[in-house]
Design an enzyme around this catalytic site. Structure first.
Site, short mmCIF file in Angstrom:
data_model
loop_
_atom_site.label_atom_id
_atom_site.label_comp_id
_atom_site.label_asym_id
_atom_site.label_seq_id
_atom_site.Cartn_x
_atom_site.Cartn_y
_atom_site.Cartn_z
N SER A 158 0.86 -1.18 0.00
CA SER A 158 0.00 0.00 0.00
C SER A 158 0.89 1.23 0.00
CB SER A 158 -0.90 0.03 1.23
OG SER A 158 -1.91 -0.95 1.15
N ARG A 201 5.20 -11.72 1.84
CA ARG A 201 4.25 -11.78 0.72
C ARG A 201 4.98 -11.83 -0.62
NH1 ARG A 201 -1.46 -8.76 1.99
NH2 ARG A 201 -1.68 -9.50 4.13
#
Length: 429
Positions: free
Chosen positions: A353, A391
């Protein structure tokens, strides 16, 4: 945090804008708190002015040889009154602060409508998701088969939502961090920092994690000392400048750090319980930029490009989305998400993000600046993942697996790993 006058200004449309993110702003209550504080300030100022005048009268009477006891008595009574008025002002200040600290940032109008990731608007896609001529394994099965991931060992040590990486897996994790830091410092101009993973309540409040999200944080207590484990390096990096007055010619400030991150995941019960997607502890390379408010949109696009470079050079298929107004973080006014393709889930999942917080965090943390003409104001802060290690490892395992059960290593990582492949038996080669 907001200037309450800004929220009360009809031109700001604070009620409408906050409603888009699901927050109901009570303008009447806010106005009443501001009015009460103003009245208290006026009362304190008036009493202090009267006290100065009375002190001058006492001195004049003393010089003239006149009695001063009656005036002195009035002065003592006035001092007591001022103490009471100061205490009342502190109560009004605290009540207003408590309300302001709970009000999220105003979303930009360009944020899509909606309150979840389902309402995110796709901006673009990059790369081609891999096509397999075999049934791909998810990252958990592949990692355990290769012998580089061990969730049972982690559960024995710490419980659920932790992982142990070993052998070539640990080397790959280290290589990712080294690659990201080298890229961002040498090519993107960020200054690397090594920062504490334990911070104070004041520091957490400065970036907006407290008071609202205390249940999401891990905290420690030793004696009367309270410290919180950071959920992201955004917290210590941004607060390095808390309470400071910067100069515009220092901008943009670009800083980065590789840290562990700790999150309770209190609101994610039942979600992503398998694998590395949602952990209590994970490592991440964080990017923070500080600039003049007028430049924050430009700086956001630049930071986005820096995070994208990581994915592009790793050869991972991903997409960029603009988050809905009701899905951006508490401190953000606009957020891009980078979502990487996860083959076994058949969809893109968030990996980074990148957010523009405008002056919201700077007001909370007291990060001010002055321009070349001497004009003063609060700086704008931006933050983004560049990238999370776990991730990214998930995406590599899923997109780079081979038909023979081995794992190919992205070319840009080979100089950092020292091997280009992990064979099916877990041997690096």
């Amino acid at each position: 945090m907001h200037d309450p006058r800004h929220l009360l200004d009809p031109a700001t449309e604070a009620v409408r804008r906050l409603a888009r993110r699901g927050y109901s702003l009570d303008i009447e209550r806010l106005g009443s708190l501001v009015a009460s504080r103003s009245q208290s300030i006026q009362a304190v100022d008036a009493a202090r002015s009267e006290s100065k005048q009375l002190a001058a009268a006492v001195n004049a009477a003393a010089r003239a040889g006149e009695p001063t006891e009656e005036l002195a008595e009035k002065g003592r009574a006035l001092k007591t009154k001022i103490q009471e008025l100061d205490a009342e002002l502190e109560r009004h200040e605290a009540a207003l602060q408590d309300v302001l600290l709970e009000i999220p940032n105003l979303p930009e109008d360009r944020c899509p409508d909606g309150d979840s990731d389902e309402f995110a608007v796709e901006i673009r896609r990059e790369g081609t998701p891999p096509a397999f001529d075999f049934e791909p394994l998810d990252h958990v099965d592949l990692g355990e088969r290769l012998g580089i991931l061990d969730f049972n060992a982690a559960a024995k040590l710490s419980g659920s939502r932790f992982a142990v990486l070993k052998g070539a897996g640990a080397a790959l994790e280290r290589a990712l961090a080294q690659y990201f830091l080298t890229l961002h410092t040498r090519r993107h101009g960020y200054v690397e920092h090594s920062v504490p993973s334990l911070v104070s309540r004041k520091t957490m409040t400065g970036t907006g994690q407290l008071p609202k999200f205390e249940q999401d944080l891990f905290k420690t207590s030793v004696g009367d000392r309270e410290l919180f484990l950071i959920p992201t390096a955004e917290v210590p990096l941004t607060n390095l400048f808390a309470g400071e007055a910067l100069r515009a010619d220092q901008f943009p400030i670009a800083i980065t750090a590789h840290t562990p991150c700790f999150r309770s995941e209190a609101g994610s019960y039942g979600r992503d319980t398998r694998g590395l997607i949602r952990m209590h502890e994970f490592a991440k390379v964080e990017l923070v930029r500080i600039c003049e408010p007028a430049d924050s949109t430009k700086e956001l696009e630049l930071m986005l490009s820096h995070a994208e470079t990581c994915l592009r050079e790793l050869g991972l298929a991903y997409r960029v989305v603009a988050l809905a107004a009701g899905d951006i973080s508490f401190a953000a006014q606009f957020t891009y998400d980078l979502e990487v393709w996860i083959p076994t889930q058949g969809r893109y999942r968030e990996i980074s993000s990148v957010s523009d917080c405008s002056t919201f965090q700077a007001r909370r943390a007291g990060i001010r600046y002055s321009d070349s003409e001497g004009k003063r104001g609060f700086a704008a802060t931006l933050n983004g993942s560049g990238l999370p290690i776990g991730r990214t490892l998930v995406a590599i395992l899923e997109q780079y697996q081979q038909h023979d059960g081995s794992l190919r290593i992205p070319e840009v990582l080979v100089p950092h790993t020292g091997f280009a492949q992990i064979l099916a038996d877990g041997t690096p080669k």
